[in-house]
Design a protein around this motif. Sequence first.
Motif, PDB file in Angstrom:
ATOM      1  N   GLU A  48       0.821  -1.204   0.000  1.00  0.00           N
ATOM      2  CA  GLU A  48       0.000   0.000   0.000  1.00  0.00           C
ATOM      3  C   GLU A  48       0.862   1.264   0.000  1.00  0.00           C
ATOM      4  OE1 GLU A  48      -3.207  -0.019  -0.250  1.00  0.00           O
ATOM      5  OE2 GLU A  48      -3.518  -2.180  -0.064  1.00  0.00           O
ATOM      6  N   MET A  49       2.021   1.156   0.603  1.00  0.00           N
ATOM      7  CA  MET A  49       2.912   2.312   0.722  1.00  0.00           C
ATOM      8  C   MET A  49       3.416   2.774  -0.648  1.00  0.00           C
ATOM      9  SD  MET A  49       6.165   2.519   3.264  1.00  0.00           S
ATOM     10  CE  MET A  49       6.818   1.020   2.499  1.00  0.00           C
ATOM     11  N   TYR A  50       3.510   1.847  -1.585  1.00  0.00           N
ATOM     12  CA  TYR A  50       4.054   2.171  -2.897  1.00  0.00           C
ATOM     13  C   TYR A  50       3.047   2.878  -3.802  1.00  0.00           C
ATOM     14  CZ  TYR A  50       7.666  -1.077  -1.339  1.00  0.00           C
ATOM     15  OH  TYR A  50       8.658  -1.713  -0.620  1.00  0.00           O
ATOM     16  N   ARG A  51       1.855   3.136  -3.257  1.00  0.00           N
ATOM     17  CA  ARG A  51       0.889   3.942  -4.011  1.00  0.00           C
ATOM     18  C   ARG A  51       1.359   5.386  -4.080  1.00  0.00           C
ATOM     19  NH1 ARG A  51      -4.815   3.251  -1.311  1.00  0.00           N
ATOM     20  NH2 ARG A  51      -5.373   4.601  -3.077  1.00  0.00           N
ATOM     21  N   LEU A  52       2.366   5.719  -3.288  1.00  0.00           N
ATOM     22  CA  LEU A  52       2.906   7.084  -3.241  1.00  0.00           C
ATOM     23  C   LEU A  52       4.381   7.058  -3.640  1.00  0.00           C
ATOM     24  CD1 LEU A  52       1.349   8.018   0.200  1.00  0.00           C
ATOM     25  CD2 LEU A  52       0.595   8.887  -2.012  1.00  0.00           C
ATOM     26  N   PRO A  53       4.687   6.761  -4.900  1.00  0.00           N
ATOM     27  CA  PRO A  53       6.095   6.638  -5.316  1.00  0.00           C
ATOM     28  C   PRO A  53       6.880   7.932  -5.208  1.00  0.00           C
ATOM     29  CG  PRO A  53       4.662   6.663  -7.229  1.00  0.00           C
ATOM     30  CD  PRO A  53       3.763   6.566  -6.036  1.00  0.00           C
ATOM     31  N   ASN A  54       6.180   9.077  -5.151  1.00  0.00           N
ATOM     32  CA  ASN A  54       6.868  10.366  -5.090  1.00  0.00           C
ATOM     33  C   ASN A  54       7.018  10.889  -3.675  1.00  0.00           C
ATOM     34  OD1 ASN A  54       7.137  10.536  -7.937  1.00  0.00           O
ATOM     35  ND2 ASN A  54       5.032  11.281  -8.105  1.00  0.00           N
ATOM     36  N   ILE A  55       6.728  10.067  -2.693  1.00  0.00           N
ATOM     37  CA  ILE A  55       6.812  10.486  -1.302  1.00  0.00           C
ATOM     38  C   ILE A  55       8.243  10.896  -0.951  1.00  0.00           C
ATOM     39  CG2 ILE A  55       7.242   8.168  -0.441  1.00  0.00           C
ATOM     40  CD1 ILE A  55       5.627   8.825   1.982  1.00  0.00           C
ATOM     41  N   LYS A  56       8.361  11.972  -0.158  1.00  0.00           N
ATOM     42  CA  LYS A  56       9.676  12.474   0.247  1.00  0.00           C
ATOM     43  C   LYS A  56       9.931  12.279   1.741  1.00  0.00           C
ATOM     44  CE  LYS A  56      10.073  16.063  -3.315  1.00  0.00           C
ATOM     45  NZ  LYS A  56      10.265  17.524  -3.560  1.00  0.00           N
ATOM     46  N   TYR A  57       8.888  12.354   2.540  1.00  0.00           N
ATOM     47  CA  TYR A  57       9.027  12.276   4.002  1.00  0.00           C
ATOM     48  C   TYR A  57       8.217  11.090   4.510  1.00  0.00           C
ATOM     49  CZ  TYR A  57      10.732  17.011   3.348  1.00  0.00           C
ATOM     50  OH  TYR A  57      11.453  18.115   2.928  1.00  0.00           O
ATOM     51  N   LEU A  58       8.906  10.101   5.066  1.00  0.00           N
ATOM     52  CA  LEU A  58       8.237   8.893   5.544  1.00  0.00           C
ATOM     53  C   LEU A  58       8.474   8.743   7.046  1.00  0.00           C
ATOM     54  CD1 LEU A  58       6.653   6.328   5.035  1.00  0.00           C
ATOM     55  CD2 LEU A  58       8.766   5.211   4.274  1.00  0.00           C
ATOM     56  N   HIS A  59       7.394   8.811   7.811  1.00  0.00           N
ATOM     57  CA  HIS A  59       7.450   8.734   9.266  1.00  0.00           C
ATOM     58  C   HIS A  59       6.944   7.370   9.730  1.00  0.00           C
ATOM     59  CE1 HIS A  59       8.197  13.085   9.462  1.00  0.00           C
ATOM     60  NE2 HIS A  59       7.253  13.207   8.547  1.00  0.00           N
ATOM     61  N   LEU A  60       7.845   6.546  10.252  1.00  0.00           N
ATOM     62  CA  LEU A  60       7.494   5.203  10.716  1.00  0.00           C
ATOM     63  C   LEU A  60       7.886   5.004  12.175  1.00  0.00           C
ATOM     64  CD1 LEU A  60       8.787   3.284   7.570  1.00  0.00           C
ATOM     65  CD2 LEU A  60       6.394   3.602   8.210  1.00  0.00           C
ATOM     66  N   GLU A  61       8.114   6.055  12.862  1.00  0.00           N
ATOM     67  CA  GLU A  61       8.606   6.020  14.242  1.00  0.00           C
ATOM     68  C   GLU A  61       7.578   5.384  15.184  1.00  0.00           C
ATOM     69  OE1 GLU A  61       7.907   8.494  17.980  1.00  0.00           O
ATOM     70  OE2 GLU A  61       7.012   8.819  16.009  1.00  0.00           O
ATOM     71  N   GLY A  62       8.095   4.609  16.173  1.00  0.00           N
ATOM     72  CA  GLY A  62       7.245   4.095  17.235  1.00  0.00           C
ATOM     73  C   GLY A  62       6.361   2.932  16.856  1.00  0.00           C
ATOM     74  N   ASN A  63       6.803   2.076  15.940  1.00  0.00           N
ATOM     75  CA  ASN A  63       6.037   0.884  15.580  1.00  0.00           C
ATOM     76  C   ASN A  63       6.776  -0.374  16.061  1.00  0.00           C
ATOM     77  OD1 ASN A  63       3.599   1.809  13.983  1.00  0.00           O
ATOM     78  ND2 ASN A  63       5.212   2.866  12.847  1.00  0.00           N
ATOM     79  N   VAL A  64       6.446  -1.519  15.497  1.00  0.00           N
ATOM     80  CA  VAL A  64       7.125  -2.771  15.865  1.00  0.00           C
ATOM     81  C   VAL A  64       7.699  -3.440  14.615  1.00  0.00           C
ATOM     82  CG1 VAL A  64       5.906  -3.249  18.017  1.00  0.00           C
ATOM     83  CG2 VAL A  64       4.851  -3.919  15.862  1.00  0.00           C
ATOM     84  N   ILE A  65       8.187  -2.621  13.701  1.00  0.00           N
ATOM     85  CA  ILE A  65       8.760  -3.108  12.444  1.00  0.00           C
ATOM     86  C   ILE A  65      10.107  -3.764  12.720  1.00  0.00           C
ATOM     87  CG2 ILE A  65       9.564  -2.437  10.160  1.00  0.00           C
ATOM     88  CD1 ILE A  65       7.715   0.075  10.489  1.00  0.00           C
ATOM     89  N   SER A  66      10.272  -4.992  12.258  1.00  0.00           N
ATOM     90  CA  SER A  66      11.527  -5.711  12.478  1.00  0.00           C
ATOM     91  C   SER A  66      12.346  -5.874  11.198  1.00  0.00           C
ATOM     92  CB  SER A  66      11.248  -7.092  13.083  1.00  0.00           C
ATOM     93  OG  SER A  66      10.429  -7.859  12.214  1.00  0.00           O
ATOM     94  N   MET A  67      11.717  -5.637  10.055  1.00  0.00           N
ATOM     95  CA  MET A  67      12.418  -5.845   8.786  1.00  0.00           C
ATOM     96  C   MET A  67      11.886  -4.867   7.743  1.00  0.00           C
ATOM     97  SD  MET A  67      12.607  -9.338   6.486  1.00  0.00           S
ATOM     98  CE  MET A  67      13.295 -10.237   7.887  1.00  0.00           C
TER      99      MET A  67
END
Length: 249
Positions: free
Chosen positions: A63-82
């Motif tokens: 779903e994230m790749y629906r925005l290929p022109n994104i410049k600022y990606l905020h993923l702070e404070g999750n449980v992403i391991s990979m």
Amino acid sequence: MDDSNSEELYCSGDNLGDQHLNQRNSPVSDSSGEIRKAAEESLLSSSSALDVSRKHIKHLTEEMYRLPNIKYLHLEGNVISMLPEDLFQKLPHLVWLDLRYNKIKALPPGIGFHRKLKTLLLERNPIKELPAELGHLTSLTALNLRHCPLEFPPKEVIQKGLKSILSFLRDSGNGNLPCMEPTTSGMWDYSPLPSVPAETPAVVELSLSELLQSSLDLSQEWPSEEEKRRFQKLRSEITGKEKGELLAD
């Protein structure tokens, strides 16, 4: 994001770490649904920023790749391991990537093929090694490694700052990794490498002086006033932490 949420996100001191710890121990959400919702909001507002911070996300989905022109990606404070292997190829316009307070143990080698990423925030991730390919990320001007248990590059390289880190990683990728055996004086010997480098001490802290230089100033273009205010709060938080640590020492 309203001002109250923004204030909470950038509170300083131990309370911030406690908040993230509690949130990361909360039930994991529907990663695809949360990312889809945020992506739709960004599309509707024509924003170049995607914010999925503190959503208990475990995986990054297509779903994230629906925005290929994104410049600022905020993923702070999750449980992403990979991170996906193709993340940096699919998002070629990224200039800011906030991965603080996750469970990431490694960065994909594809990061070395990126040409625009300027700021990479990795604070409080259990990452022990930076990939050699990161040395080829020539656009990078700010790297946050606070409280990452890094073993490679060694502490002596980390303390010299971003340019030394990138140079060391490039050399390691070219087979020119220096020797990391300690000398009798307690310093590290950077003579030509043996076949296998010795084990190095874990890095607990990284001075953030480079992070607070021109690479993170208010002269760069921000997608909105909200993003600019967000950055100001982050800079204030980081500055406060570093001053507190210097006074403690």
